[in-house]
Design an enzyme around this catalytic site. Structure first.
Site, PDB file in Angstrom:
ATOM      1  N   TYR A 136       0.861  -1.184   0.000  1.00  0.00           N
ATOM      2  CA  TYR A 136       0.000   0.000   0.000  1.00  0.00           C
ATOM      3  C   TYR A 136       0.890   1.224   0.000  1.00  0.00           C
ATOM      4  O   TYR A 136       1.809   1.339   0.806  1.00  0.00           O
ATOM      5  CB  TYR A 136      -0.894  -0.004   1.247  1.00  0.00           C
ATOM      6  CG  TYR A 136      -1.802   1.202   1.356  1.00  0.00           C
ATOM      7  CD1 TYR A 136      -2.841   1.403   0.443  1.00  0.00           C
ATOM      8  CD2 TYR A 136      -1.628   2.159   2.365  1.00  0.00           C
ATOM      9  CE1 TYR A 136      -3.674   2.510   0.537  1.00  0.00           C
ATOM     10  CE2 TYR A 136      -2.463   3.260   2.467  1.00  0.00           C
ATOM     11  CZ  TYR A 136      -3.485   3.434   1.558  1.00  0.00           C
ATOM     12  OH  TYR A 136      -4.312   4.524   1.646  1.00  0.00           O
ATOM     13  N   ASP A 231       9.536   3.532  -0.727  1.00  0.00           N
ATOM     14  CA  ASP A 231       8.459   4.123   0.072  1.00  0.00           C
ATOM     15  C   ASP A 231       8.747   3.806   1.534  1.00  0.00           C
ATOM     16  O   ASP A 231       8.467   2.705   2.018  1.00  0.00           O
ATOM     17  CB  ASP A 231       7.110   3.568  -0.375  1.00  0.00           C
ATOM     18  CG  ASP A 231       5.962   4.195   0.414  1.00  0.00           C
ATOM     19  OD1 ASP A 231       6.239   5.003   1.332  1.00  0.00           O
ATOM     20  OD2 ASP A 231       4.793   3.882   0.116  1.00  0.00           O
ATOM     21  N   LYS A 259       4.363   9.835   8.387  1.00  0.00           N
ATOM     22  CA  LYS A 259       4.223   9.285   9.743  1.00  0.00           C
ATOM     23  C   LYS A 259       5.213   9.887  10.764  1.00  0.00           C
ATOM     24  O   LYS A 259       5.006  10.980  11.241  1.00  0.00           O
ATOM     25  CB  LYS A 259       4.307   7.751   9.694  1.00  0.00           C
ATOM     26  CG  LYS A 259       3.153   7.167   8.818  1.00  0.00           C
ATOM     27  CD  LYS A 259       2.985   5.683   8.997  1.00  0.00           C
ATOM     28  CE  LYS A 259       2.064   5.080   7.954  1.00  0.00           C
ATOM     29  NZ  LYS A 259       0.751   4.720   8.395  1.00  0.00           N
TER      30      LYS A 259
HETATM   31  N1  PLP Z   1       3.051   4.444   2.017  1.00  0.00           N
HETATM   32  C1  PLP Z   1       3.087   3.543   3.006  1.00  0.00           C
HETATM   33  C2  PLP Z   1       4.188   2.524   3.031  1.00  0.00           C
HETATM   34  C3  PLP Z   1       2.124   3.560   4.016  1.00  0.00           C
HETATM   35  O1  PLP Z   1       2.172   2.662   4.995  1.00  0.00           O
HETATM   36  C4  PLP Z   1       1.109   4.538   3.955  1.00  0.00           C
HETATM   37  C5  PLP Z   1       0.052   4.566   4.984  1.00  0.00           C
HETATM   38  O2  PLP Z   1      -0.135   3.711   5.775  1.00  0.00           O
HETATM   39  C6  PLP Z   1       1.109   5.461   2.909  1.00  0.00           C
HETATM   40  C7  PLP Z   1       2.100   5.390   1.964  1.00  0.00           C
HETATM   41  C8  PLP Z   1       0.069   6.518   2.841  1.00  0.00           C
HETATM   42  O3  PLP Z   1       0.259   7.448   3.840  1.00  0.00           O
HETATM   43  P1  PLP Z   1      -0.955   8.380   4.340  1.00  0.00           P
HETATM   44  O4  PLP Z   1      -1.918   7.488   5.022  1.00  0.00           O
HETATM   45  O5  PLP Z   1      -0.291   9.379   5.240  1.00  0.00           O
HETATM   46  O6  PLP Z   1      -1.533   9.021   3.124  1.00  0.00           O
END
Ligand code: PLP
Length: 431
Positions: A136, A231, A259
């Site tokens: 995700y 990511d 985060k």
């Molecule tokens: N990338 C990763 C690896 C994530 O775990 C998340 C969210 O859990 C996101 C992107 C998206 O972040 P946000 O929820 O702040 O939009």
């Protein structure tokens, strides 16, 4: 409150997993948090292993973080102009992620990955992107795509509303499968703008990558002039002061963060080499902007959080407590006879209700999600707040000390024993 919320918000919530759809029941409404505890509006206390899905590595309401936010707010909440605190956080991030030679702040992880993909497409002049099954990266259209069956196939939309034409530009490969990466690049490497990967997967539950998998992605993207995006929204500052890219000597062209870098305030960041990032507006012609980007409250919260994360031995202590918890859960699985596997890397872990190892999305899907749901509800009754899905990570904070881990294990034991009883009775549906 949930009844009222359901009349107002889709599913009663501001983000889907909070609705408890995967586990049944209705979510507690949280009133406050302190350290590793949260309390709901009915005054129930929980040991929190969600930590707002990762950001609160220092626990809730860390006094230094709260003070930094309050002091900053007193001077003004947002200006839509450059600030010194933004510069400070940016410099701290670059010092910890040297490959982010230039970076930009945004307001969420979704914005970070969405923008990084736009930059990768703009920089390479290509449109096809590659992601991995079960990963995700936020809810941008191009990334809400899952695999069709059988490896390197064209994606199909995972969500209504994602145009099929766009979904077709996203290729989904199995995680931890270097051969699939090699095969795809052999076939069409020169059409691929970027590969985006969670260097430790956290969104199919925790799955640690094989070294060879990450190595193959780097080799193939370099060979074919594609951008490699790590990511690290979840893993950034979670495993070490910096990224998994340091631990694994993994060298992406671009990195996305979120985060922890905002200490619980809305934040995201993306960055990469000078050469790539100079294409971003206003230096270059790839547009990306934000009214509240780099807002002082998130910046101050981030600076205060990162400052505290520099404490010597902090990450080794987190590792020790996390190992205690994971080993304790494994022992309980053995003694209760419940089939399960604990995947862990540092202070993120998942208890998979599966007899077999989980190393990709196909193996993750073999989990007994009904068992997880029952166990989850028993944990909640015991005062353990876990993510309400089999496919999310538990997180620990620096406030989860020995005593809390012991308390938690005793609660896990009760929940697992009740779960076993339920299994042995043939899983009656009365709960
Ligand atoms: N990338 C990763 C690896 C994530 O775990 C998340 C969210 O859990 C996101 C992107 C998206 O972040 P946000 O929820 O702040 O939009």
């Amino acid at each position: 409150m949930f009844r009222k919320s359901s009349q107002l918000f889709p599913g009663g919530v501001s983000s889907p997993v909070r609705a408890f759809k995967a586990v049944g029941g209705t979510p507690p409404f949280i009133e406050k948090g302190e350290g590793c505890h949260i309390w709901d509006v009915d005054k129930n206390q929980y040991i929190d292993f969600v930590l707002s899905y990762g950001p609160h590595i220092l626990g809730h309401s860390d006094p230094d973080v709260v003070r930094a936010i309050c002091e900053t707010a007193e001077k003004g909440i947002s200006f839509g102009a450059p600030t010194e605190i933004e510069l400070r956080l940016g410099e701290m991030i670059r010092a910890a992620f040297p490959l982010m030679e230039r970076l930009r702040f945004v307001n969420s992880g979704t914005e970070a990955t969405m923008s990084a993909i736009r930059v990768a497409r703009g920089f390479t002049g290509r449109s096809v992107i590659v992601k991995f099954e079960g990963a995700y990266h936020g809810h941008a259209d191009s990334l809400l795509v899952k695999a069709g069956s059988g490896g390197a196939t064209f994606g199909i939309p995972d969500s209504e509303g994602v145009p099929e034409g766009l979904a077709k530009e996203t290729i989904v490969l199995p995680y931890n499968n270097p051969q699939a990466v090699q095969d795809l690049f052999k076939k069409q490497g020169d059409s691929i703008a970027c590969v985006i990967v969670e260097p430790i997967a956290g969104n199919m539950g925790v799955v640690v990558p094989d070294e060879e998998f990450l190595r193959e992605i780097r080799t193939q993207t370099s060979l074919h002039g594609s951008i490699l995006i790590a990511d690290e929204v979840m893993t950034g500052f979670r495993q070490t002061y910096g990224g998994v890219q340091i631990l694994f000597s993994f060298e992406p062209d671009m990195t996305t963060l979120g985060k922890i870098i905002g200490g619980g305030m809305p934040i995201g960041a993306y960055g990469g080499t000078k050469e790539i990032m100079k294409q971003v507006s206003p230096e270059g012609s790839i547009y990306q902007a934000g009214t509240l980007s780099g807002n002082p409250l998130a910046m101050a919260s981030g600076v205060a959080t990162l400052q505290k994360l520099k404490t010597p031995a902090l990450y080794s202590l987190l590792e020790e407590k996390s190992r205690m918890l994971a080993e304790g859960i494994k022992d309980l699985l053995k003694s209760t006879g419940i089939p399960g596997k604990v995947n862990r890397m540092g202070s993120m872990m998942t208890l998979f209700f599966s007899a077999d190892p989980v190393f990709d999305w196909t193996s993750a899907q073999k989990c007994d999600t009904a068992l997880f749901s029952y166990f989850f509800k028993e944990c909640l009754k015991e005062g353990l707040y876990l993510p309400p899905s089999q496919y999310e990570a538990f997180f620990l904070s620096t406030k989860h000390d020995d005593n809390i881990i012991k308390q938690s294990l005793s609660k896990f034991q009760t929940a697992l024993l009740k779960t076993k009883e339920w299994m042995d009775k043939g899983r009656p549906s009365s709960l």
